[in-house]
Design a protein around this motif. Structure first.
Motif, short mmCIF file in Angstrom:
data_model
loop_
_atom_site.label_atom_id
_atom_site.label_comp_id
_atom_site.label_asym_id
_atom_site.label_seq_id
_atom_site.Cartn_x
_atom_site.Cartn_y
_atom_site.Cartn_z
N ASP A 196 -1.60 -7.68 -5.41
CA ASP A 196 -2.42 -6.53 -5.75
C ASP A 196 -2.63 -5.70 -4.49
O ASP A 196 -3.32 -6.11 -3.56
CB ASP A 196 -3.77 -6.98 -6.33
N MET A 197 -2.01 -4.53 -4.44
CA MET A 197 -2.04 -3.69 -3.23
C MET A 197 -3.44 -3.17 -2.94
O MET A 197 -3.79 -2.96 -1.78
CB MET A 197 -1.05 -2.54 -3.36
N ARG A 198 -4.27 -2.97 -3.96
CA ARG A 198 -5.63 -2.50 -3.75
C ARG A 198 -6.41 -3.54 -2.94
O ARG A 198 -7.10 -3.20 -1.99
CB ARG A 198 -6.32 -2.24 -5.08
N ILE A 199 -6.26 -4.79 -3.29
CA ILE A 199 -6.94 -5.87 -2.56
C ILE A 199 -6.30 -6.03 -1.19
O ILE A 199 -7.00 -6.18 -0.18
CB ILE A 199 -6.90 -7.18 -3.36
N LYS A 200 -4.98 -5.96 -1.12
CA LYS A 200 -4.27 -6.10 0.15
C LYS A 200 -4.71 -5.06 1.17
O LYS A 200 -4.86 -5.34 2.35
CB LYS A 200 -2.75 -5.99 -0.10
#
Length: 167
Positions: A72-76
């Protein structure tokens, strides 16, 4: 000596490069279209969660017999939480060493950027380390953060993704 390889490379430079444009928290990002295998709707029910992995690794999914880690790029990128909706997609990347899926808020289009439309990456704070930036693309009023997705997905931290895929 100017050869055919240099001539072909010059033609690529003159015409530009294509980038898949995706959004995260109202910011547009671009990644090399040649790394993209496919785009799929995000379905959390098809992702198997794995214990003791960082929160940015949503789990793994079986894609036609290949176990694919889902990031998940948002979390990353340490961005605020978002609800997953019908626009949320997984971009399946075919990288040099593995296949990885990245969850993004949405995909808008594919843009051809000429060298004159790409500026050097800034050296100040962004949502992620500037070592993963290849530059800033500008098309009219639009600004895209151009990411080196291969480098981002093969960083030491992302070695955990590889471990998750074989767990």
């Amino acid at each position: 000596m100017f050869n055919k390889v240099q001539a072909a490379a010059g033609q690529v430079d003159d015409t530009g490069r294509e980038f898949l444009v995706f959004t995260l928290a109202n910011q547009e990002y671009g990644i090399d279209i040649l790394k993209v295998q496919e785009i799929r709707g995000y379905d959390a029910q098809t992702v198997t969660r794995i214990a003791n992995v960082p929160s940015f690794i949503k789990g793994v999914t079986n894609l036609r017999g290949i176990i694919v880690p889902i990031v998940d790029m948002r979390i990353k990128f340490n961005l605020e939480n978002v609800e997953y909706n019908q626009h949320t997609v997984v971009v399946i990347l075919n990288l040099e060493t593995r296949v990885v899926g990245v969850v993004v808020d949405g995909v808008s289009d594919v843009l051809m950027l000429k060298p004159s439309e790409i500026s050097a990456a800034p050296q100040f704070g962004t949502a992620f380390s500037t070592e993963y930036l290849t530059g800033i693309g500008t098309v009219g009023e639009r600004m895209l953060i151009l990411a080196d997705i291969e480098r981002l997905m093969t960083s030491q931290e992302m070695a955990l993704v590889e471990q998750a895929a074989v767990a």
